[in-house]
Design an enzyme around this catalytic site. Structure first.
Site, mmCIF file in Angstrom:
data_model
loop_
_atom_site.group_PDB
_atom_site.id
_atom_site.type_symbol
_atom_site.label_atom_id
_atom_site.label_comp_id
_atom_site.label_asym_id
_atom_site.label_seq_id
_atom_site.Cartn_x
_atom_site.Cartn_y
_atom_site.Cartn_z
ATOM 1 C CD GLU A 98 -2.294 0.938 3.001
ATOM 2 O OE1 GLU A 98 -3.210 1.702 3.289
ATOM 3 O OE2 GLU A 98 -1.815 0.109 3.800
ATOM 4 C CD1 TRP A 99 1.010 6.808 -1.812
ATOM 5 C CD2 TRP A 99 3.008 5.959 -2.387
ATOM 6 N NE1 TRP A 99 1.906 7.856 -1.885
ATOM 7 C CE2 TRP A 99 3.141 7.363 -2.239
ATOM 8 C CE3 TRP A 99 4.136 5.207 -2.733
ATOM 9 C CZ2 TRP A 99 4.342 8.025 -2.432
ATOM 10 C CZ3 TRP A 99 5.330 5.869 -2.936
ATOM 11 C CH2 TRP A 99 5.438 7.244 -2.788
ATOM 12 C CB ILE A 100 1.941 5.471 3.563
ATOM 13 C CG1 ILE A 100 1.821 3.979 3.904
ATOM 14 C CG2 ILE A 100 1.448 6.348 4.716
ATOM 15 C CD1 ILE A 100 0.447 3.491 4.288
ATOM 16 C CG ASP A 201 16.028 -1.085 11.049
ATOM 17 O OD1 ASP A 201 16.738 -0.275 11.682
ATOM 18 O OD2 ASP A 201 16.235 -1.355 9.848
HETATM 19 P P1 ADP Z 1 14.915 0.330 2.203
HETATM 20 O O1 ADP Z 1 14.411 -1.054 2.470
HETATM 21 O O2 ADP Z 1 15.757 0.399 0.963
HETATM 22 O O3 ADP Z 1 15.616 0.957 3.403
HETATM 23 P P2 ADP Z 1 12.503 1.812 2.835
HETATM 24 O O4 ADP Z 1 11.505 0.763 3.182
HETATM 25 O O5 ADP Z 1 13.130 2.514 3.992
HETATM 26 O O6 ADP Z 1 13.632 1.235 1.857
HETATM 27 O O7 ADP Z 1 11.792 2.866 1.893
HETATM 28 C C1 ADP Z 1 12.478 3.911 1.213
HETATM 29 C C2 ADP Z 1 11.700 5.222 1.312
HETATM 30 O O8 ADP Z 1 10.408 5.070 0.720
HETATM 31 C C3 ADP Z 1 11.430 5.625 2.764
HETATM 32 O O9 ADP Z 1 12.354 6.548 3.209
HETATM 33 C C4 ADP Z 1 10.025 6.226 2.726
HETATM 34 O O10 ADP Z 1 10.108 7.639 2.645
HETATM 35 C C5 ADP Z 1 9.406 5.679 1.508
HETATM 36 N N1 ADP Z 1 8.359 4.654 1.797
HETATM 37 C C6 ADP Z 1 8.547 3.456 2.406
HETATM 38 N N2 ADP Z 1 7.405 2.749 2.443
HETATM 39 C C7 ADP Z 1 6.476 3.528 1.840
HETATM 40 C C8 ADP Z 1 5.078 3.357 1.547
HETATM 41 N N3 ADP Z 1 4.427 2.222 1.853
HETATM 42 N N4 ADP Z 1 4.423 4.371 0.933
HETATM 43 C C9 ADP Z 1 5.077 5.506 0.587
HETATM 44 N N5 ADP Z 1 6.375 5.723 0.812
HETATM 45 C C10 ADP Z 1 7.083 4.751 1.442
#
Ligand code: ADP
Length: 295
Positions: A98-100, A201
């Site tokens: 899901e996109w947040i 984490d």
């Molecule tokens: P990684 O596993 O490479 O560390 P992340 O899960 O931290 O990647 O996600 C990278 C970036 O994407 C985050 O800093 C956040 O801002 C954004 N992000 C993560 N999950 C979502 C989501 N479900 N919807 C929108 N943006 C997200």
């Protein structure tokens, strides 16, 4: 950019899951992750968050991440993105969730976050660990259960990474020596607490404020551990807002002296960074270990 073939696989998977034909008409790169490539996908009036990784060694990284998100969703009122699809296409592994959408932090944001984290930490079980291993970043994390926190923290968290960091030449050899002393030291230093379900984490890059002004956390490395571990992680890079800690303390007070114990818990994420990124992290790890005077 991602290939037309992969896009096709994602469209078919999402269509199957949701029972309606999904056509993705926009793909935008998202920055911010340390480990994976990330994209915003848009289609049928809805947005999705896509992560891609091509590491053969970590084939089940995204399955574990989806498991962690589902466990968090079941275990606290805090929002997590719902995982929708995971799989692989050629050498590429993918996870769609899901996109947040980001919103403005409201007045009670930190209280909601702190109270939600307390609810998560109130989930307990007999032993420290989990019924399956997972990852922190791209590093494997053993969750083989132990009855006591000092034993778990030493043998499942610190010792394997110390060895890895020494083998990579990041830390001096003496820190890789086999020693029982750190485990005894941890037992004296850290008050015994029941195992608490952790995000695992919880640094400031792993949550956002959603469109309603509520916290949403993601990228977990779940297990049952000592709850000071999550708190220490929040304070590693700058820290959360002061009121977060006040609200947490109000509902589920930490044992006295927790601020002094922080660096001991932070040793784990610092070791993860020392192994993954090098830089100034190995030195920080050595400074903490030298203060212990146990190697
Ligand atoms: P990684 O596993 O490479 O560390 P992340 O899960 O931290 O990647 O996600 C990278 C970036 O994407 C985050 O800093 C956040 O801002 C954004 N992000 C993560 N999950 C979502 C989501 N479900 N919807 C929108 N943006 C997200």
């Amino acid at each position: 950019m991602i290939s037309a073939e992969l896009l096709n696989v994602l469209e078919e998977g999402l269509s199957r899951k949701q029972g309606v034909k999904i056509a993705i008409n926009q793909v935008q790169p998202v920055r911010g992750g340390d480990i994976n490539l990330a994209y915003r996908l848009s289609g049928n009036g809805r947005d999705y968050f896509l992560k891609l990784n091509s590491g053969v060694r970590i084939a089940d990284l995204f399955e574990k991440e989806a498991f962690g998100l589902e466990l968090l969703a079941r275990s606290s009122p805090l929002r997590v993105p719902t995982p929708l699809l995971s799989g692989s296409f050629g050498p590429t592994f993918f996870l769609v969730m899901e996109w947040i959408s980001k919103g403005e932090v409201t007045r009670n944001f930190w209280e909601v976050f702190a109270r939600g984290l307390v609810r998560l930490h109130r989930n307990t079980q007999a032993e420290f660990g989990l019924d399956q291993d997972n990852f922190i970043g791209s590093l494997p994390q053993s969750n083989k259960p132990c009855r006591g926190w000092p034993e778990f923290f030493w043998s499942r968290r610190l010792e394997p990474l110390l060895r890895m960091a020494v083998d990579l030449g990041r830390l001096a050899k003496k820190y890789g020596r086999n020693s029982q002393k750190p485990c005894d030291y941890l037992g004296d230093l850290i008050p015994a607490e029941p195992p608490a379900l952790l995000h695992g984490d919880l640094w400031a890059g792993n949550f956002i404020c959603d469109e309603r002004g509520n916290p949403c956390f993601y990228d977990p490395a779940v297990y049952f551990g000592h709850r000071e571990m999550d708190l220490a992680m929040t304070l590693l890079f700058g820290g959360f807002h002061r009121s977060f800690y006040l609200h947490y303390q109000e509902v589920h007070p930490l044992e006295p002296g927790w601020e002094k114990r922080l660096e001991c818990f932070q040793l784990y994420p610092l070791l993860v960074h020392a192994v993954l990124f090098g830089g100034s992290y190995p030195r920080r790890v050595e400074e903490i270990l030298d203060r212990w005077k146990v190697f």
